[in-house]
Scaffold this motif. Structure first.
Motif, PDB file in Angstrom:
ATOM      1  N   PHE A   1       0.753  -1.132  -0.182  1.00 45.65           N
ATOM      2  CA  PHE A   1       0.005  -0.114  -0.065  1.00 45.65           C
ATOM      3  C   PHE A   1       0.832   1.316  -0.122  1.00 45.65           C
ATOM      4  CE2 PHE A   1       0.266   1.107   4.463  1.00 45.65           C
ATOM      5  CZ  PHE A   1       0.431   0.118   5.141  1.00 45.65           C
ATOM      6  N   VAL A   2       2.056   1.257   0.555  1.00 43.17           N
ATOM      7  CA  VAL A   2       2.882   2.280   0.711  1.00 43.17           C
ATOM      8  C   VAL A   2       3.697   2.556  -0.781  1.00 43.17           C
ATOM      9  CG1 VAL A   2       5.176   3.532   1.502  1.00 43.17           C
ATOM     10  CG2 VAL A   2       3.688   2.134   3.142  1.00 43.17           C
ATOM     11  N   ARG A   3       4.034   1.471  -1.486  1.00 41.59           N
ATOM     12  CA  ARG A   3       4.203   1.521  -2.844  1.00 41.59           C
ATOM     13  C   ARG A   3       3.544   1.910  -3.897  1.00 41.59           C
ATOM     14  NH1 ARG A   3       9.331  -0.165  -2.519  1.00 41.59           N
ATOM     15  NH2 ARG A   3       9.458   0.458  -4.752  1.00 41.59           N
ATOM     16  N   LYS A   4       2.212   1.679  -3.507  1.00 40.75           N
ATOM     17  CA  LYS A   4       1.300   1.905  -4.620  1.00 40.75           C
ATOM     18  C   LYS A   4       1.008   3.574  -4.409  1.00 40.75           C
ATOM     19  CE  LYS A   4      -3.639   0.748  -5.509  1.00 40.75           C
ATOM     20  NZ  LYS A   4      -4.339   1.826  -5.037  1.00 40.75           N
ATOM     21  N   LYS A   5       0.920   4.028  -3.334  1.00 40.71           N
ATOM     22  CA  LYS A   5       0.581   5.353  -2.927  1.00 40.71           C
ATOM     23  C   LYS A   5       1.716   6.257  -3.413  1.00 40.71           C
ATOM     24  CE  LYS A   5      -1.136   8.941  -0.440  1.00 40.71           C
ATOM     25  NZ  LYS A   5      -2.392   9.526  -0.758  1.00 40.71           N
TER      26      LYS A   5
ATOM     27  N   ASP B   1      15.081   8.979  -9.834  1.00 37.83           N
ATOM     28  CA  ASP B   1      15.889   7.758  -9.379  1.00 37.83           C
ATOM     29  C   ASP B   1      15.375   7.194  -8.095  1.00 37.83           C
ATOM     30  OD1 ASP B   1      16.461   9.233  -6.813  1.00 37.83           O
ATOM     31  OD2 ASP B   1      18.543   9.434  -7.103  1.00 37.83           O
ATOM     32  N   GLY B   2      15.797   5.756  -7.976  1.00 37.78           N
ATOM     33  CA  GLY B   2      15.017   5.005  -6.917  1.00 37.78           C
ATOM     34  C   GLY B   2      15.729   3.540  -7.039  1.00 37.78           C
ATOM     35  N   ARG B   3      14.549   2.611  -6.717  1.00 40.91           N
ATOM     36  CA  ARG B   3      14.888   1.209  -6.864  1.00 40.91           C
ATOM     37  C   ARG B   3      14.215   0.384  -7.925  1.00 40.91           C
ATOM     38  NH1 ARG B   3      17.319   3.538  -3.615  1.00 40.91           N
ATOM     39  NH2 ARG B   3      18.176   2.640  -1.696  1.00 40.91           N
ATOM     40  N   ASP B   4      13.092   1.039  -8.242  1.00 43.13           N
ATOM     41  CA  ASP B   4      11.966   0.345  -9.246  1.00 43.13           C
ATOM     42  C   ASP B   4      11.523   1.359 -10.141  1.00 43.13           C
ATOM     43  OD1 ASP B   4      10.643   1.993  -7.498  1.00 43.13           O
ATOM     44  OD2 ASP B   4       8.973   0.757  -7.401  1.00 43.13           O
ATOM     45  N   ILE B   5      12.249   2.324 -10.576  1.00 46.20           N
ATOM     46  CA  ILE B   5      11.789   3.223 -11.609  1.00 46.20           C
ATOM     47  C   ILE B   5      11.597   2.551 -12.817  1.00 46.20           C
ATOM     48  CG2 ILE B   5      11.961   5.613 -12.438  1.00 46.20           C
ATOM     49  CD1 ILE B   5      11.424   5.251  -9.286  1.00 46.20           C
ATOM     50  N   GLY B   6      12.673   2.092 -13.647  1.00 48.16           N
ATOM     51  CA  GLY B   6      12.603   1.417 -14.802  1.00 48.16           C
ATOM     52  C   GLY B   6      12.018   0.307 -14.664  1.00 48.16           C
ATOM     53  N   THR B   7      11.660  -0.566 -13.551  1.00 44.07           N
ATOM     54  CA  THR B   7      11.062  -1.707 -13.888  1.00 44.07           C
ATOM     55  C   THR B   7       9.266  -1.533 -13.607  1.00 44.07           C
ATOM     56  OG1 THR B   7      11.580  -2.162 -11.523  1.00 44.07           O
ATOM     57  CG2 THR B   7      12.747  -3.193 -13.109  1.00 44.07           C
ATOM     58  N   GLN B   8       9.208  -0.626 -12.525  1.00 40.48           N
ATOM     59  CA  GLN B   8       7.640  -0.380 -12.198  1.00 40.48           C
ATOM     60  C   GLN B   8       6.994   0.707 -12.296  1.00 40.48           C
ATOM     61  OE1 GLN B   8       5.902  -2.960 -11.173  1.00 40.48           O
ATOM     62  NE2 GLN B   8       7.921  -4.365 -10.735  1.00 40.48           N
ATOM     63  N   VAL B   9       7.690   2.011 -11.914  1.00 37.21           N
ATOM     64  CA  VAL B   9       6.999   3.283 -11.903  1.00 37.21           C
ATOM     65  C   VAL B   9       7.068   3.676 -13.517  1.00 37.21           C
ATOM     66  CG1 VAL B   9       7.107   5.583 -10.846  1.00 37.21           C
ATOM     67  CG2 VAL B   9       8.294   3.531  -9.760  1.00 37.21           C
ATOM     68  N   LEU B  10       7.895   3.908 -14.097  1.00 42.80           N
ATOM     69  CA  LEU B  10       8.178   4.397 -15.441  1.00 42.80           C
ATOM     70  C   LEU B  10       8.832   3.315 -16.480  1.00 42.80           C
ATOM     71  CD1 LEU B  10       9.530   7.658 -14.432  1.00 42.80           C
ATOM     72  CD2 LEU B  10       7.102   7.278 -14.881  1.00 42.80           C
ATOM     73  N   PRO B  11       7.970   2.265 -16.661  1.00 43.16           N
ATOM     74  CA  PRO B  11       8.551   1.140 -17.441  1.00 43.16           C
ATOM     75  C   PRO B  11       8.799   1.718 -18.833  1.00 43.16           C
ATOM     76  CG  PRO B  11       6.341   0.635 -16.974  1.00 43.16           C
ATOM     77  CD  PRO B  11       6.687   1.923 -16.274  1.00 43.16           C
TER      78      PRO B  11
ATOM     79  N   SER C   1      16.462  -5.854  -2.397  1.00 38.40           N
ATOM     80  CA  SER C   1      16.477  -6.829  -3.474  1.00 38.40           C
ATOM     81  C   SER C   1      15.648  -8.035  -3.299  1.00 38.40           C
ATOM     82  CB  SER C   1      17.649  -6.928  -4.147  1.00 38.40           C
ATOM     83  OG  SER C   1      18.776  -7.235  -3.014  1.00 38.40           O
ATOM     84  N   GLU C   2      15.532  -8.102  -2.153  1.00 41.27           N
ATOM     85  CA  GLU C   2      14.679  -9.597  -1.832  1.00 41.27           C
ATOM     86  C   GLU C   2      13.154  -9.250  -1.562  1.00 41.27           C
ATOM     87  OE1 GLU C   2      16.805 -12.024   1.073  1.00 41.27           O
ATOM     88  OE2 GLU C   2      18.479 -12.368  -0.174  1.00 41.27           O
ATOM     89  N   ARG C   3      12.778  -8.127  -1.486  1.00 43.49           N
ATOM     90  CA  ARG C   3      11.319  -7.994  -0.946  1.00 43.49           C
ATOM     91  C   ARG C   3      10.593  -8.463  -2.246  1.00 43.49           C
ATOM     92  NH1 ARG C   3      12.332  -1.870  -1.468  1.00 43.49           N
ATOM     93  NH2 ARG C   3      11.826  -1.554  -3.843  1.00 43.49           N
ATOM     94  N   GLU C   4       9.237  -8.649  -1.761  1.00 46.21           N
ATOM     95  CA  GLU C   4       8.396  -9.571  -2.803  1.00 46.21           C
ATOM     96  C   GLU C   4       7.851  -8.513  -3.693  1.00 46.21           C
ATOM     97  OE1 GLU C   4       5.188 -11.894  -1.305  1.00 46.21           O
ATOM     98  OE2 GLU C   4       6.581 -12.900   0.092  1.00 46.21           O
ATOM     99  N   ILE C   5       7.440  -7.247  -3.428  1.00 44.66           N
ATOM    100  CA  ILE C   5       7.006  -6.280  -4.234  1.00 44.66           C
ATOM    101  C   ILE C   5       7.987  -5.124  -4.828  1.00 44.66           C
ATOM    102  CG2 ILE C   5       4.894  -4.734  -4.523  1.00 44.66           C
ATOM    103  CD1 ILE C   5       3.803  -5.549  -1.936  1.00 44.66           C
ATOM    104  N   ALA C   6       7.913  -4.999  -6.056  1.00 47.22           N
ATOM    105  CA  ALA C   6       8.901  -4.285  -6.595  1.00 47.22           C
ATOM    106  C   ALA C   6      10.350  -4.004  -6.185  1.00 47.22           C
ATOM    107  CB  ALA C   6       8.344  -2.827  -6.881  1.00 47.22           C
ATOM    108  N   PRO C   7      10.967  -5.260  -6.237  1.00 44.92           N
ATOM    109  CA  PRO C   7      12.318  -5.129  -5.727  1.00 44.92           C
ATOM    110  C   PRO C   7      13.369  -4.652  -6.415  1.00 44.92           C
ATOM    111  CG  PRO C   7      11.916  -7.446  -6.725  1.00 44.92           C
ATOM    112  CD  PRO C   7      10.505  -6.400  -6.706  1.00 44.92           C
ATOM    113  N   LEU C   8      14.298  -4.111  -5.866  1.00 43.00           N
ATOM    114  CA  LEU C   8      15.446  -3.397  -6.519  1.00 43.00           C
ATOM    115  C   LEU C   8      15.858  -4.370  -7.553  1.00 43.00           C
ATOM    116  CD1 LEU C   8      18.054  -1.468  -6.847  1.00 43.00           C
ATOM    117  CD2 LEU C   8      18.963  -2.790  -5.126  1.00 43.00           C
TER     118      LEU C   8
END
Ligand code: DC
Length: 210
Positions: free
Chosen positions: A97-101, A118-128, A175-182
């Motif tokens: 819910f934090v990541r979604k917001k 910049d971040g951890r999941d920008i290329g993979t999730q936020v701005l594919p 990098s090991e978290r389930e949602i949008a890992p690095l």
């Protein structure tokens, strides 16, 4: 010219330093998404409550052009850089819910274009669909050394071994978290900054942005 640039990578790789400089040279807006996770962590610490959806429902996080970070209207630029908040940010970042917001807020900020985020999941999730994706990394020892020098320069107490251990822990958690890992996006360009100066990394990114 690439209009949307995504820079991901582990803690201390130099993402914010080089992204800020690239943004200034390109006349782009720099968006530090780590600062947003840090602001959520600070809110949890300050409230003394458990993190739940209600706590962040109406959270206001603003990043201004000078790099200041505001949480619910208050300047927290300094407060979000302590080791306690670093740990807290990596913890709150595990919650869907934090990541979604924050992802929603980040996509909204990128809508105006000419941004480097910049971040951890920008290329993979936020701005594919970003026009250019960079995965910036460096050895753990080099990253720990940089963080140590950064904290010392700000007069925060710092211990190199402790910083290195915290970076290893954060890398693992991020990098090991389930949602949008690095993770490096398939179409991201890998840049290892271990033996590069800031200027060299900036020039490389600007070259790729052309
Ligand atoms: O980049 P930073 O060290 O300021 O980030 C703080 C923490 O926030 C980091 O440990 C992981 C999390 N984070 C994230 O999960 N996703 C992002 N896009 C940015 C940061």
């Amino acid at each position: 010219m690439k209009k949307i640039i995504a820079v991901d990578g582990p803690a201390g790789a130099g993402k914010s330093t080089v992204s800020k400089l690239c943004a200034a040279r390109l006349g782009y807006t720099y968006i530090d998404t780590g600062a947003m996770y840090r602001a959520v962590a600070l809110k949890v610490i300050q409230s003394g409550k458990n993190l739940d959806e209600n706590l962040i429902k109406d959270i206001e996080i603003t990043l201004d052009e000078s790099g200041k970070v505001f949480l619910d209207g208050i300047d927290v630029t300094k407060e979000i850089r302590t080791p306690e908040v670093s740990r807290g940010a990596s913890n709150v970042a595990k919650f869907g819910f934090v990541r979604k917001k924050l992802t929603e807020l980040q996509r909204e900020m990128a809508k105006r274009g000419k941004v480097i985020m910049d971040g951890r999941d920008i290329g993979t999730q936020v701005l594919p669909n970003a026009d250019l994706k960079i995965f910036l990394t460096a050895s753990v020892d080099e990253r720990a050394k940089r963080r140590f020098e950064e904290l010392k320069a700000k007069n925060f107490p710092a211990n190199l071994d402790q910083i290195k251990n915290e970076i290893i822990l954060r890398d693992k958690q991020d990098s090991e978290r389930e949602i949008a890992p690095l993770a490096q996006a398939d179409d991201a360009i890998l840049l290892d900054s271990t033996n590069l100066t800031v200027e060299q990394v900036v020039n490389k990114i600007l070259e790729l942005a052309q």
